[in-house]
Write a protein that holds these residues in place. Structure first.
Motif, short mmCIF file in Angstrom:
data_model
loop_
_atom_site.label_atom_id
_atom_site.label_comp_id
_atom_site.label_asym_id
_atom_site.label_seq_id
_atom_site.Cartn_x
_atom_site.Cartn_y
_atom_site.Cartn_z
N THR A 1 0.83 -1.20 0.00
CA THR A 1 0.00 0.00 0.00
C THR A 1 0.87 1.25 0.00
O THR A 1 1.97 1.25 0.58
CB THR A 1 -0.94 0.00 1.22
OG1 THR A 1 -1.82 1.12 1.17
CG2 THR A 1 -0.18 0.03 2.52
N VAL A 2 0.42 2.28 -0.66
CA VAL A 2 1.15 3.55 -0.67
C VAL A 2 1.26 4.06 0.77
O VAL A 2 0.31 4.05 1.54
CB VAL A 2 0.42 4.57 -1.56
CG1 VAL A 2 1.05 5.96 -1.41
CG2 VAL A 2 0.46 4.12 -3.02
N ARG B 1 -1.38 5.78 6.53
CA ARG B 1 -2.06 4.52 6.20
C ARG B 1 -3.15 4.29 7.24
O ARG B 1 -2.86 4.20 8.42
CB ARG B 1 -1.09 3.34 6.18
CG ARG B 1 -0.04 3.42 5.10
CD ARG B 1 0.90 2.21 5.11
NE ARG B 1 1.71 2.17 6.32
CZ ARG B 1 1.58 1.27 7.28
NH1 ARG B 1 0.66 0.32 7.20
NH2 ARG B 1 2.36 1.30 8.34
N GLU C 1 -2.95 2.78 -3.94
CA GLU C 1 -3.52 3.84 -3.13
C GLU C 1 -4.72 3.31 -2.32
O GLU C 1 -5.49 2.47 -2.81
CB GLU C 1 -4.01 4.99 -4.02
CG GLU C 1 -2.91 5.72 -4.77
CD GLU C 1 -2.21 6.76 -3.92
OE1 GLU C 1 -2.60 6.93 -2.74
OE2 GLU C 1 -1.28 7.40 -4.45
N GLU C 2 -4.88 3.81 -1.10
CA GLU C 2 -5.98 3.33 -0.27
C GLU C 2 -7.34 3.64 -0.89
O GLU C 2 -8.29 2.86 -0.72
CB GLU C 2 -5.89 3.94 1.14
CG GLU C 2 -4.79 3.32 1.97
CD GLU C 2 -4.86 3.71 3.43
OE1 GLU C 2 -4.38 2.95 4.28
OE2 GLU C 2 -5.40 4.81 3.74
N ASP D 1 -8.08 3.40 -3.98
CA ASP D 1 -8.34 2.32 -4.93
C ASP D 1 -8.73 1.03 -4.19
O ASP D 1 -9.58 0.28 -4.66
CB ASP D 1 -7.12 2.08 -5.81
CG ASP D 1 -6.85 3.24 -6.75
OD1 ASP D 1 -7.81 3.76 -7.34
OD2 ASP D 1 -5.69 3.64 -6.89
N THR E 1 -6.91 -4.33 -1.54
CA THR E 1 -5.61 -3.90 -2.02
C THR E 1 -5.01 -4.90 -3.00
O THR E 1 -4.53 -4.55 -4.07
CB THR E 1 -4.65 -3.69 -0.83
OG1 THR E 1 -5.22 -2.74 0.08
CG2 THR E 1 -3.30 -3.17 -1.31
N TYR F 1 -11.05 10.50 3.11
CA TYR F 1 -10.68 10.45 1.70
C TYR F 1 -11.49 11.40 0.82
O TYR F 1 -11.23 11.49 -0.38
CB TYR F 1 -10.84 9.03 1.16
CG TYR F 1 -10.05 8.00 1.95
CD1 TYR F 1 -8.68 7.83 1.73
CD2 TYR F 1 -10.66 7.22 2.92
CE1 TYR F 1 -7.95 6.90 2.45
CE2 TYR F 1 -9.93 6.29 3.65
CZ TYR F 1 -8.58 6.13 3.42
OH TYR F 1 -7.87 5.22 4.14
N PRO G 1 -6.06 0.88 -10.59
CA PRO G 1 -5.01 1.60 -9.86
C PRO G 1 -3.73 1.66 -10.67
O PRO G 1 -3.48 0.84 -11.55
CB PRO G 1 -4.82 0.76 -8.61
CG PRO G 1 -5.22 -0.62 -9.03
CD PRO G 1 -6.34 -0.41 -10.01
#
Length: 347
Positions: A204-205, A217, A243-244, A246, A267, A312, A334
């Protein structure tokens, strides 16, 4: 019909969901949430506890202690209750409320860390707390999922062979990267298998597992704020970061079709769909992804509108934010922000 006397004796390992009709590309999702702990972490928990028992580290007076973002804590809570041990789970404020309540219902004590570490995460602070307790009281037994080889051995012995039996022509395997126990166990197994399998790690980013800058995160269970000690990148062919936002869109897309999965699954599926879209020229591939858990424990987070919009923005769901009875729109795939070239010999 199976008949059991201990809760960890049951763990369904042969259920897969074919995602082609939902996601538009062939991907078999291995569902690991059908056991009494509700996640893939049951395998590692059993392996680590039984190894500690064989080594004489656990006695009737022992107190198990572990740092966990949630799922391993639930698995250890269940095993401790079954075997008569006390258990203290050290978690942080990102842990879902339902997960904390579940651990307490099983008789465990839960300590929540609220202070960030130097990398902007909670892991360092959680580990510092565990180490302090162990130094002050020798009754505490820390299994240390981050360094315990039982973490990856559980998946080398069980998860990977389960996949191999079901998919003898496997081409590519997608595995989410947390402690990297599942990733390392599966990657080691398939490195010596009868045919080459490309192992793609999905991160995850904001995670620093494979390098890069740390970032916010909010979805537990995937990513790390430190490099996992178990990680050996020589076994990993590629890395994709998601990206969270996504992650959330994929979770909601699956839910619109009746499949409620957790954030780690969203994810992994998001990263897998991106990879498959970029490798159309490779023809028809047999692809499997691992779903670590189900979605009930995320009802107050990734499936809760207020939580999503606060973190978000109101448009996070994009085409997935539909009214009742309306078909879900196709979300954007993504874009990976990390990765590397595949190893030599990968298909």
């Amino acid at each position: 019909m199976p008949v059991i006397s201990a809760p960890h004796a049951y763990n369904e390992g042969q259920l897969y969901v074919d995602l082609e009709s939902i996601m538009g590309r062939s991907l078999f999702l291995k569902c690991e949430g059908f056991n009494f702990a509700g996640s893939i972490k049951l395998k590692a928990a059993v392996e680590m506890v039984e190894a500690a028992e064989r080594d004489g580290l656990l006695t009737p007076d022992s107190v198990l202690i572990e740092s966990s973002s949630g799922n391993l804590g639930v698995a250890l809570s269940m095993i401790a209750a079954s075997k008569g041990y006390r258990f203290l789970c050290v978690t942080d404020s990102r842990c879902n409320l339902s997960t904390r309540l579940l651990m307490e219902a099983l008789g465990s004590e839960v300590h929540v860390i609220a202070d960030l570490d130097a990398n902007g995460g909670f892991l360092g602070a959680r580990i510092d707390y565990v180490r302090a307790l162990c130094a002050a009281d020798d009754r505490y037994v820390w299994l240390s999922q981050y360094t315990n080889p039982g973490n990856w051995r559980a998946h080398h012995r069980r998860t990977a062979p389960e996949i191999a039996r079901q998919f003898p022509q496997l081409d590519v395997l997608f595995v989410g990267a947390g402690t990297t126990g599942t990733l390392m166990g599966c990657a080691r197994f398939f490195r010596t298998w009868h045919r080459p399998v490309r192992v793609v790690a999905v991160d995850t980013v904001g995670s620093v597992t494979f390098g890069g800058e740390p970032g916010r995160r909010m979805i537990p269970g995937i990513g790390m704020s430190m490099r996992p000690p178990l990680l050996d990148e020589s076994y990993v062919d590629e890395v994709i970061k998601v990206e969270e936002a996504d992650t959330i869109r994929v979770c909601h897309r699956l839910a619109r079709r009746g499949f409620l999965f957790g954030g780690s699954t969203g994810t992994v599926v998001s990263g897998a769909m991106d990879w498959l879209a970029r490798h159309d020229d490779m023809g028809e591939l047999t692809a499997v992804a691992i779903a670590p858990d189900l979605g009930e424990r995320y009802l107050d987070t990734i499936y809760q509108t207020t939580w999503l919009e606060d973190l978000y923005g109101e448009h996070v769901l994009g085409g997935e934010e539909v009214t009742a009875g309306s078909p879900a729109a196709e979300p954007a795939l993504p874009t990976p922000v990390g990765g590397r070239e595949p190893l030599n010999g990968a298909p």
